[in-house]
Design a protein around this motif. Structure first.
Motif, PDB file in Angstrom:
ATOM      1  N   PHE A   1       0.764  -1.216   0.021  1.00 42.69           N
ATOM      2  CA  PHE A   1      -0.220  -0.091  -0.005  1.00 42.69           C
ATOM      3  C   PHE A   1       0.795   1.297  -0.046  1.00 42.69           C
ATOM      4  O   PHE A   1       2.063   1.199   0.212  1.00 42.69           O
ATOM      5  N   TYR A   2       0.425   2.270  -0.228  1.00 39.73           N
ATOM      6  CA  TYR A   2       0.738   3.647  -0.293  1.00 39.73           C
ATOM      7  C   TYR A   2       1.802   4.093  -1.392  1.00 39.73           C
ATOM      8  O   TYR A   2       1.905   4.915  -2.156  1.00 39.73           O
ATOM      9  N   ASN A   3       2.939   3.031  -1.420  1.00 42.47           N
ATOM     10  CA  ASN A   3       3.807   3.141  -2.613  1.00 42.47           C
ATOM     11  C   ASN A   3       3.505   3.043  -3.769  1.00 42.47           C
ATOM     12  O   ASN A   3       4.350   3.812  -4.911  1.00 42.47           O
ATOM     13  N   LYS A   4       2.470   2.476  -4.152  1.00 39.29           N
ATOM     14  CA  LYS A   4       1.797   2.211  -5.605  1.00 39.29           C
ATOM     15  C   LYS A   4       2.795   1.764  -6.820  1.00 39.29           C
ATOM     16  O   LYS A   4       3.256   2.329  -7.627  1.00 39.29           O
ATOM     17  N   PRO A   5       3.174   0.328  -6.228  1.00 41.98           N
ATOM     18  CA  PRO A   5       4.174   0.034  -7.002  1.00 41.98           C
ATOM     19  C   PRO A   5       3.458  -0.502  -8.474  1.00 41.98           C
ATOM     20  O   PRO A   5       2.278  -0.545  -8.856  1.00 41.98           O
ATOM     21  N   THR A   6       4.475  -0.699  -9.443  1.00 41.51           N
ATOM     22  CA  THR A   6       3.759  -1.196 -10.786  1.00 41.51           C
ATOM     23  C   THR A   6       3.586  -2.616 -10.459  1.00 41.51           C
ATOM     24  O   THR A   6       3.935  -3.478  -9.592  1.00 41.51           O
ATOM     25  N   GLN A   7       2.893  -3.287 -11.890  1.00 41.28           N
ATOM     26  CA  GLN A   7       2.800  -4.633 -11.674  1.00 41.28           C
ATOM     27  C   GLN A   7       3.689  -5.677 -11.418  1.00 41.28           C
ATOM     28  O   GLN A   7       4.116  -6.590 -10.749  1.00 41.28           O
ATOM     29  N   GLU A   8       5.098  -4.987 -12.042  1.00 36.45           N
ATOM     30  CA  GLU A   8       6.411  -5.719 -11.946  1.00 36.45           C
ATOM     31  C   GLU A   8       6.754  -5.822 -10.332  1.00 36.45           C
ATOM     32  O   GLU A   8       7.102  -6.760  -9.726  1.00 36.45           O
ATOM     33  N   GLY A   9       6.652  -4.237  -9.812  1.00 33.78           N
ATOM     34  CA  GLY A   9       6.797  -4.429  -8.208  1.00 33.78           C
ATOM     35  C   GLY A   9       6.022  -5.496  -7.471  1.00 33.78           C
ATOM     36  O   GLY A   9       6.462  -5.834  -6.345  1.00 33.78           O
ATOM     37  N   ILE A  10       4.796  -5.437  -7.723  1.00 36.18           N
ATOM     38  CA  ILE A  10       3.735  -6.323  -6.815  1.00 36.18           C
ATOM     39  C   ILE A  10       4.428  -7.550  -7.232  1.00 36.18           C
ATOM     40  O   ILE A  10       4.249  -8.468  -6.024  1.00 36.18           O
ATOM     41  N   TYR A  11       4.621  -8.066  -8.522  1.00 28.87           N
ATOM     42  CA  TYR A  11       5.169  -9.150  -8.554  1.00 28.87           C
ATOM     43  C   TYR A  11       6.326  -9.616  -7.775  1.00 28.87           C
ATOM     44  O   TYR A  11       6.512 -10.871  -7.044  1.00 28.87           O
ATOM     45  N   GLN A  12       7.285  -8.975  -7.919  1.00 31.99           N
ATOM     46  CA  GLN A  12       8.546  -9.098  -7.278  1.00 31.99           C
ATOM     47  C   GLN A  12       8.354  -9.243  -5.608  1.00 31.99           C
ATOM     48  O   GLN A  12       9.025  -9.901  -4.885  1.00 31.99           O
ATOM     49  N   HIS A  13       7.488  -8.324  -5.146  1.00 33.65           N
ATOM     50  CA  HIS A  13       7.102  -8.188  -3.832  1.00 33.65           C
ATOM     51  C   HIS A  13       6.859  -9.531  -3.489  1.00 33.65           C
ATOM     52  O   HIS A  13       7.160 -10.329  -2.325  1.00 33.65           O
TER      53      HIS A  13
END
Length: 293
Positions: A108-120
């Protein structure tokens, strides 16, 4: 993960007037949910006001639920965050005794990209000793985990076993259900569209309102899973007014008012949340009083 099919209750954290945790009320809610037919319990999710709890208070909630449950139903622990490194470290060091899976919200808050969500989530899956249910709730995170990202995670990470989908978008949910791996669990995170999602191929819900009306709600879910559509929708429409009301002025203020009406727990919340106003409290009280008539 057959034990996570059906109805899971996202438990509140009840407070006393001084805003300390009311462990007696929490134990009552655990018993009330289980006695009413809830299949599993989710501890320290959003509905628990987890963001306002200290580390010691979180441990007290866990201890209270573990003792009250006494092994009767599976438990899922909410454990997420927007600092991937910090979350991974906690996953590596926390004692997960008594829990069957974790529920981890999209950053939340950081607003990651789809790639960021995947890597998280890939890092979370690699670190977690328990199966992981990923959690998409754009209304709280400010980012929507798209179906393609969910399917990619489901295929690439064996430890990610399911999704709690709370975007409120039935078409998006159906796209995920259509393309997911066979054993991947799609769980509704939205009380209002739980039944349609189940009929579309979902396996159940992690519910808010269901902890206050566990007998009716869990029966609706079981009827839906058994494709007894008319009977299931009869219960659904009996609950819709309450579902609207409990979210009208925010969660968990609404559901805590229901518990107050039922005499199970008080309706204290911690700032920045405030209790529902008198008008909504009166409408909720009337619904509870008339529900079984």
């Amino acid at each position: 993960m057959q034990s996570l099919i059906g109805t899971g209750a996202a438990l509140i954290t009840p407070f006393k007037a001084d805003l300390t945790i009311d462990t007696e009320a929490l134990s009552k809610i655990v018993d009330f949910s289980i006695d009413g037919g809830i299949e599993y319990l989710v501890v320290l999710g959003t509905t628990a006001e987890t963001a306002t709890l200290s580390p010691d208070e979180k441990e007290l909630v866990i201890k209270t639920v573990l003792e009250a449950n006494s092994g009767r139903v599976p438990l899922v622990l909410g454990l997420g965050g927007n600092d991937t490194y910090k979350l991974v470290e906690e996953l590596k060091t926390r004692d997960f005794s008594g829990f069957e899976a974790i529920l981890s919200v999209s950053p939340f808050y950081n607003k990651p990209t789809q790639e960021g969500i995947y890597q998280h989530y890939k890092a979370v899956a690699e670190a977690s000793p328990l199966p992981v249910i990923i959690y998409n709730v754009p209304g709280r995170t400010a980012s929507n985990m798209l179906p393609a990202t969910v399917i990619r995670l489901a295929n690439d990470c064996k430890n990610i076993v399911g999704l709690k989908e709370a975007a409120g978008d039935l078409v998006q949910a159906m796209e995920i259900i259509k393309n997911k791996p066979k054993d991947f669990l799609v769980i509704s995170g939205d009380d209002m569209i739980a039944l349609p999602m189940i009929l579309a191929g979902g396996v159940g819900i992690i519910t808010v309102v269901g902890q206050c009306f566990p007998t009716a709600f869990s029966e609706m879910v079981r009827l839906g899973l058994n494709r007894k559509v008319d009977e299931a929708f009869a219960i659904h429409y009996k609950l819709t007014n309450c579902i609207d009301m409990i979210f009208e002025q925010g969660n968990p203020a609404g559901i805590k008012q229901v518990f107050k009406s039922q005499g199970i727990a008080e309706n204290y919340v911690r700032l920045p949340l405030v209790p529902v106003d008198e008008s909504l409290a009166g409408r909720i009280d009337s619904f509870v009083a008339d529900f079984d008539k």
